[in-house]
Design an enzyme around this catalytic site. Structure first.
Site, PDB file in Angstrom:
ATOM      1  CG  HIS A   1      37.806  33.876  46.320  1.00 44.78           C
ATOM      2  ND1 HIS A   1      38.833  34.758  46.483  1.00 44.78           N
ATOM      3  CD2 HIS A   1      37.194  34.223  45.172  1.00 44.78           C
ATOM      4  CE1 HIS A   1      38.829  35.624  45.477  1.00 44.78           C
ATOM      5  NE2 HIS A   1      37.840  35.318  44.657  1.00 44.78           N
TER       6      HIS A   1
ATOM      7  CE1 TYR B   1      36.070  37.013  46.809  1.00 45.76           C
ATOM      8  CE2 TYR B   1      34.290  35.413  46.712  1.00 45.76           C
ATOM      9  CZ  TYR B   1      35.046  36.408  46.118  1.00 45.76           C
ATOM     10  OH  TYR B   1      34.764  36.796  44.847  1.00 45.76           O
TER      11      TYR B   1
HETATM   12  O1  KDG Z   1      39.190  40.545  41.142  1.00 42.08           O
HETATM   13  C1  KDG Z   1      38.809  39.395  41.825  1.00 42.08           C
HETATM   14  C2  KDG Z   1      37.378  39.060  41.498  1.00 42.08           C
HETATM   15  O2  KDG Z   1      37.199  39.018  40.124  1.00 42.08           O
HETATM   16  C3  KDG Z   1      36.977  37.749  42.115  1.00 42.08           C
HETATM   17  O3  KDG Z   1      37.179  37.800  43.495  1.00 42.08           O
HETATM   18  C4  KDG Z   1      35.527  37.478  41.807  1.00 42.08           C
HETATM   19  O4  KDG Z   1      35.730  35.241  42.635  1.00 42.08           O
HETATM   20  C5  KDG Z   1      35.114  36.079  42.011  1.00 42.08           C
HETATM   21  C6  KDG Z   1      33.865  35.690  41.371  1.00 42.08           C
HETATM   22  O5  KDG Z   1      33.566  34.504  41.383  1.00 42.08           O
HETATM   23  O6  KDG Z   1      33.180  36.567  40.856  1.00 42.08           O
HETATM   24 MG    MG Z   2      35.094  33.280  41.991  1.00 43.75          MG
END
Ligand code: KDG
Ligand code: MG
Length: 408
Positions: free
Chosen positions: A217, A160
């Site tokens: 995530h 991620y």
């Molecule tokens: O659109 C998805 C994002 O806003 C996300 O993946 C961002 O997890 C995220 C964060 O903590 O900024």
């Molecule tokens: Mg996040």
């Protein structure tokens, strides 16, 4: 006073910002942000076809009643699309209210509890040395709080929010090559074996005074997350974010029973009903809602107040999905909230973004402060807006090595 018209614009530099402009018969207008990453045209359509026609003729000063009209008045309530649309309208109405009163929005909330507030930056690397370089870059820019995301050795694709290779930069959340998503492969065992050591190494490098944040995530099960949170306790994380899928409020109880690592969750929550158990049972430490997805200032303020009764601090979502309008709305809440924690920061500051959303609010040395303009203090330049079109993009999807779909 009456709402006479409203317009929606989609587009922006490197992002599909959804910007709402509400006009009134007194010449004052208000701005709201309805950006929902990779579903932007739905918001424009929902606002244009359903909500805007209902608003015409309403008194914009009645922001509470208008919020209730769109929330309670809809039989099918909540969900990200509906709540982001209500959120944009609500922000615009607070903007109008502030302009009418000649006061910045934070004054209408109760005034400042602090002059500026702490921001956290994102650092990412395809491997640990690359991540440590990126952390150093954030510290050089003056940040004292950094979210760290690292490529996992042996994982077939990037994990991620990290680049595939060490010679790439960026955030890797939206892929603008089209609507069909890229596939990332996730292997929990490899992550669990690698990440605790990597976090310990980062702590050793930056010392005790830097806040280290990490975003899982939604990838772990409750049992795995509880074990992980316990194992990383010596690192002293500022927070561990989204350890489990956000729709399961019960999962946080198991993590809490096993670990004192602070937990942050909520960027995909749309209402107080998504987090009331978490807050009332004190199962989390930071609430990550955003003013866009969680129904605007009116509703987020209720969540913040409930959280303040339970020692839970704010840590609003501020990924690049949010435009400077919602970042400003969050900033007004941040200077007011007695239980402010930290703000994620990724939008303001590029020349093109500043040209589209002129504002004198300042973000420097890891802190943000507000200029005392009436309302939200951010404008929208429609001549700049014509330069941008909607650009289709997608989040990646995640599969396990055997092909099973997993949580992005
Ligand atoms: O659109 C998805 C994002 O806003 C996300 O993946 C961002 O997890 C995220 C964060 O903590 O900024
Ligand atoms: Mg996040």
């Amino acid at each position: 006073m009456k709402i006479t018209d409203a317009k929606v614009y989609v587009g922006g530099p490197g992002k599909n910002y959804v910007t709402l402009k509400i006009m009134t018969d007194e010449g004052i207008y208000g701005l709201g942000d309805a950006t929902l990453n990779n579903r932007e045209t739905l918001l424009a359509k929902y606002l244009q076809d359903y909500l805007i026609p209902n608003q015409i003729g309403m008194d914009p000063r009645k922001s509470e009643d208008i919020w209730q009209f769109f929330y309670r008045g809809a039989y099918f309530r909540r969900g990200p699309v509906a709540m982001a649309a209500i959120g944009a309208i609500d922000m615009a109405l607070w903007d109008i209210k502030g302009k009418l009163a000649g006061l910045p929005v934070y004054q209408l909330l109760g005034g400042k509890s602090r002059d500026s507030f702490k921001l956290y930056a994102h650092a990412a690397g395809a491997d640990l040395p690359a991540l440590l370089d990126d952390v150093a870059r954030c510290l050089d820019q003056g940040f004292r709080s950094v979210r760290v995301q690292c490529g996992i050795p042996g994982m077939p694709t990037a994990s991620y929010a990290v680049p595939e290779t060490t010679d790439h930069e960026g955030d890797f959340i939206t892929d603008f090559s089209g609507i069909r998503p890229k596939v990332e492969i996730w292997e929990t065992d490899k992550y669990l074996r690698f990440m605790p050591g990597a976090l310990a190494e980062i702590r050793k490098t930056v010392g005790p005074d830097i806040d280290i944040l990490h975003d899982v995530h939604h990838r772990l099960t409750p049992r795995e997350a509880a074990a992980f949170a316990k194992e990383v306790e010596p690192v002293g994380l500022y927070w561990l974010e989204d350890p489990t899928p956000a729709e399961d409020q019960e999962a946080l109880r198991l993590i809490r029973q096993h670990s004192t690592t602070p937990i942050a969750i909520g960027e995909v929550f749309n209402s107080i009903w998504d987090c009331n158990t978490l807050i009332e049972e004190e199962l989390i430490d930071f609430i990550r809602v955003s003013v866009t997805y969680a129904g605007g200032i009116t509703h987020v303020r209720r969540i913040v107040d409930l959280a303040s009764l339970h020692h839970i601090r704010t840590g609003f979502h501020g990924a690049p999905s949010h435009s400077p309008i919602s970042m400003a709305a969050q900033a007004h809440l941040n200077v007011w909230a007695p239980n402010f924690g930290i703000q994620e920061y990724l939008t303001l500051g590029t020349e093109a973004c500043d040209a589209l959303f002129p504002s004198k609010h300042k973000a420097e040395m890891g802190q943000m402060s507000l200029e005392d303009a009436p309302g939200l203090g951010v404008d929208f330049d429609e001549r700049e807006a014509v330069k941008y079109d909607y650009n289709p993009g997608s989040h990646p999807v995640v599969r396990l090595t055997d092909g099973t779909m997993w949580n992005y």
